[in-house]
Design an enzyme around this catalytic site. Structure first.
Site, PDB file in Angstrom:
ATOM      1  N   HIS A  10      61.436 138.911  40.722  1.00 53.61           N
ATOM      2  CA  HIS A  10      60.039 139.302  40.916  1.00 53.61           C
ATOM      3  C   HIS A  10      59.639 139.094  42.375  1.00 53.61           C
ATOM      4  O   HIS A  10      59.928 138.044  42.957  1.00 53.61           O
ATOM      5  CB  HIS A  10      59.108 138.459  40.041  1.00 53.61           C
ATOM      6  CG  HIS A  10      59.153 138.834  38.598  1.00 53.61           C
ATOM      7  ND1 HIS A  10      58.720 137.992  37.590  1.00 53.61           N
ATOM      8  CD2 HIS A  10      59.567 139.971  37.979  1.00 53.61           C
ATOM      9  CE1 HIS A  10      58.874 138.592  36.417  1.00 53.61           C
ATOM     10  NE2 HIS A  10      59.388 139.786  36.627  1.00 53.61           N
ATOM     11  N   HIS A  17      63.923 144.926  26.677  1.00 56.80           N
ATOM     12  CA  HIS A  17      63.194 143.990  27.532  1.00 56.80           C
ATOM     13  C   HIS A  17      62.889 142.677  26.813  1.00 56.80           C
ATOM     14  O   HIS A  17      62.560 141.678  27.464  1.00 56.80           O
ATOM     15  CB  HIS A  17      61.899 144.641  28.027  1.00 56.80           C
ATOM     16  CG  HIS A  17      61.730 144.567  29.514  1.00 56.80           C
ATOM     17  ND1 HIS A  17      62.676 145.052  30.396  1.00 56.80           N
ATOM     18  CD2 HIS A  17      60.742 144.041  30.282  1.00 56.80           C
ATOM     19  CE1 HIS A  17      62.269 144.839  31.632  1.00 56.80           C
ATOM     20  NE2 HIS A  17      61.101 144.221  31.589  1.00 56.80           N
ATOM     21  N   ARG A  23      65.100 140.024  28.209  1.00 55.09           N
ATOM     22  CA  ARG A  23      64.663 139.523  29.523  1.00 55.09           C
ATOM     23  C   ARG A  23      63.457 138.605  29.350  1.00 55.09           C
ATOM     24  O   ARG A  23      63.380 137.543  29.978  1.00 55.09           O
ATOM     25  CB  ARG A  23      64.333 140.706  30.423  1.00 55.09           C
ATOM     26  CG  ARG A  23      63.821 140.349  31.822  1.00 55.09           C
ATOM     27  CD  ARG A  23      63.771 141.618  32.667  1.00 55.09           C
ATOM     28  NE  ARG A  23      62.907 141.525  33.819  1.00 55.09           N
ATOM     29  CZ  ARG A  23      63.293 141.077  35.018  1.00 55.09           C
ATOM     30  NH1 ARG A  23      64.528 140.647  35.194  1.00 55.09           N
ATOM     31  NH2 ARG A  23      62.456 141.057  36.035  1.00 55.09           N
ATOM     32  N   ARG A  64      67.130 143.482  33.917  1.00 54.45           N
ATOM     33  CA  ARG A  64      66.435 144.711  33.544  1.00 54.45           C
ATOM     34  C   ARG A  64      67.476 145.684  32.997  1.00 54.45           C
ATOM     35  O   ARG A  64      68.659 145.609  33.349  1.00 54.45           O
ATOM     36  CB  ARG A  64      65.754 145.341  34.752  1.00 54.45           C
ATOM     37  CG  ARG A  64      64.690 144.473  35.437  1.00 54.45           C
ATOM     38  CD  ARG A  64      64.096 145.210  36.631  1.00 54.45           C
ATOM     39  NE  ARG A  64      63.045 144.443  37.283  1.00 54.45           N
ATOM     40  CZ  ARG A  64      63.224 143.646  38.334  1.00 54.45           C
ATOM     41  NH1 ARG A  64      64.459 143.514  38.841  1.00 54.45           N
ATOM     42  NH2 ARG A  64      62.222 142.997  38.876  1.00 54.45           N
ATOM     43  N   LYS A  85      65.029 146.121  41.865  1.00 52.23           N
ATOM     44  CA  LYS A  85      64.058 147.070  42.403  1.00 52.23           C
ATOM     45  C   LYS A  85      64.051 147.025  43.915  1.00 52.23           C
ATOM     46  O   LYS A  85      64.223 145.979  44.522  1.00 52.23           O
ATOM     47  CB  LYS A  85      62.657 146.753  41.861  1.00 52.23           C
ATOM     48  CG  LYS A  85      62.492 147.045  40.371  1.00 52.23           C
ATOM     49  CD  LYS A  85      61.061 146.811  39.935  1.00 52.23           C
ATOM     50  CE  LYS A  85      60.865 147.191  38.469  1.00 52.23           C
ATOM     51  NZ  LYS A  85      59.468 146.981  38.023  1.00 52.23           N
ATOM     52  N   TYR A  93      54.602 134.471  32.064  1.00 51.55           N
ATOM     53  CA  TYR A  93      55.522 133.801  31.152  1.00 51.55           C
ATOM     54  C   TYR A  93      55.108 132.376  30.847  1.00 51.55           C
ATOM     55  O   TYR A  93      55.556 131.798  29.858  1.00 51.55           O
ATOM     56  CB  TYR A  93      56.944 133.833  31.728  1.00 51.55           C
ATOM     57  CG  TYR A  93      57.529 135.209  31.706  1.00 51.55           C
ATOM     58  CD1 TYR A  93      58.008 135.774  30.533  1.00 51.55           C
ATOM     59  CD2 TYR A  93      57.580 135.971  32.865  1.00 51.55           C
ATOM     60  CE1 TYR A  93      58.530 137.054  30.511  1.00 51.55           C
ATOM     61  CE2 TYR A  93      58.102 137.256  32.856  1.00 51.55           C
ATOM     62  CZ  TYR A  93      58.572 137.786  31.680  1.00 51.55           C
ATOM     63  OH  TYR A  93      59.081 139.055  31.660  1.00 51.55           O
TER      64      TYR A  93
END
Length: 306
Positions: free
Chosen positions: A274, A248, A251, A154, A178, A283
């Site tokens: 994730h 992005h 990524r 990210r 995150k 994806y």
């Protein structure tokens, strides 16, 4: 306590207790601020004022959503604002400041499943090789682009990487993702070579005065997200890759190319950081579309030869 104070308390909770990123908190504040503005305008038009969270009900929430829809806001943006309100409501219920959920029966805006854009492997290579390796900034840009793609980072992870987050001997990088969670991601030889060239040139130019950031900006502080966006767009134009390329995209391309190459979904989930496998599953659709486009292009080329 007024609704305005409740919003301030919720944003403080997100910053202190949940440790969310600053830009995420700003987004929540923006969305809830729009709600407060709607309620103020509604009161000015003759409706009963909503001074406290307990004054909220389904009719008011529905009127807000209708207003958002009539203003031309996309379903995705509407869903984000409703999510912000639901987060505030959950916080107030947990704190004992609210005894009902006015959003419980509010219909969520219907969203189409947006597929992230992905570059071809050829376009990725052209983008990475565009920066000028004869300058320190060019070496830095090349290393940033290369590492972002090679590790599926990210933007927030990339710009805050420390020198210690890169383990050259093991060939891994450890970004802070995150929720303050770290993960180990292997880095390929090409990206490692680009990092070596950049760090060697940086050491020769700056000695040990460059600080601990892996990719410091001109002031020595972390680059902003906007600054990296401009770097990607500038080199993207020079490389002739699609005009909508953005940070992005690298990524997205990382995940798409892994799945197209046979990687399993759980491994890609781990590499991307994730929490939910559902986030990674999108994806699989991108990867399938990527394969279909490649197949169509091959068939078209063969038809020309016949």
């Amino acid at each position: 306590m007024s609704l305005e104070h409740d919003v301030d308390a919720y944003l403080t909770f997100l910053r202190v207790e949940r440790a969310l990123a600053a830009h995420t908190i700003v987004a929540y504040g923006h969305d809830l601020g729009r709600l407060l503005a709607f309620l103020a305008a509604r009161a000015e038009s003759g409706h009963p004022p909503v001074e406290h969270a307990r004054d909220l009900d389904l009719a008011i929430v529905s009127a807000w959503l209708t207003d958002l829809s009539q203003s031309g806001l996309s379903a995705r943006s509407m869903a984000r604002r409703l999510s912000a309100l639901r987060g505030l409501v959950r916080f107030l219920i947990d704190e004992g400041r609210l005894d009902h959920d006015p959003t419980e029966l509010a219909p969520s805006p219907r969203l189409g499943r947006a597929l992230p854009s992905a570059l071809t492997e050829h376009d990725v290579l052209r983008l990475i090789e565009t920066p000028d390796p004869g300058t320190l900034r060019g070496l830095r840009d090349r290393a940033m682009l290369s590492l972002t793609y090679a590790a599926g980072l990210r933007v927030s992870e990339l710009i805050h990487l420390q020198l210690g987050d890169l383990d050259r001997s093991r060939g891994v990088v450890s970004p802070l993702g995150k929720g303050g969670k770290r993960r180990l991601v292997p880095v390929g030889d090409i990206a490692l070579d680009h990092l070596d060239a950049y760090l060697e040139a940086r050491l020769a130019a700056e000695g040990k005065k460059g600080g601990t950031l892996l990719f410091p900006g001109p002031s020595g502080k972390p680059l902003t997200r906007q600054a990296f966006w401009k770097i990607v767009r500038r080199h993207g134009r020079a490389a002739g890759v699609p005009e909508d390329v953005h940070p992005h995209s690298l990524r997205h391309s990382f995940a798409t190319h892994l799945l197209a190459g046979g990687a399993d979904l759980r491994s890609v989930q781990t590499l991307l950081g994730h929490v939910s496998i559902g986030t990674t599953e999108i994806y699989t659709h991108v990867s399938n579309e990527h394969v279909r486009r490649a197949h169509a292009a091959t068939v078209w080329s063969l038809d020309k030869l016949v």
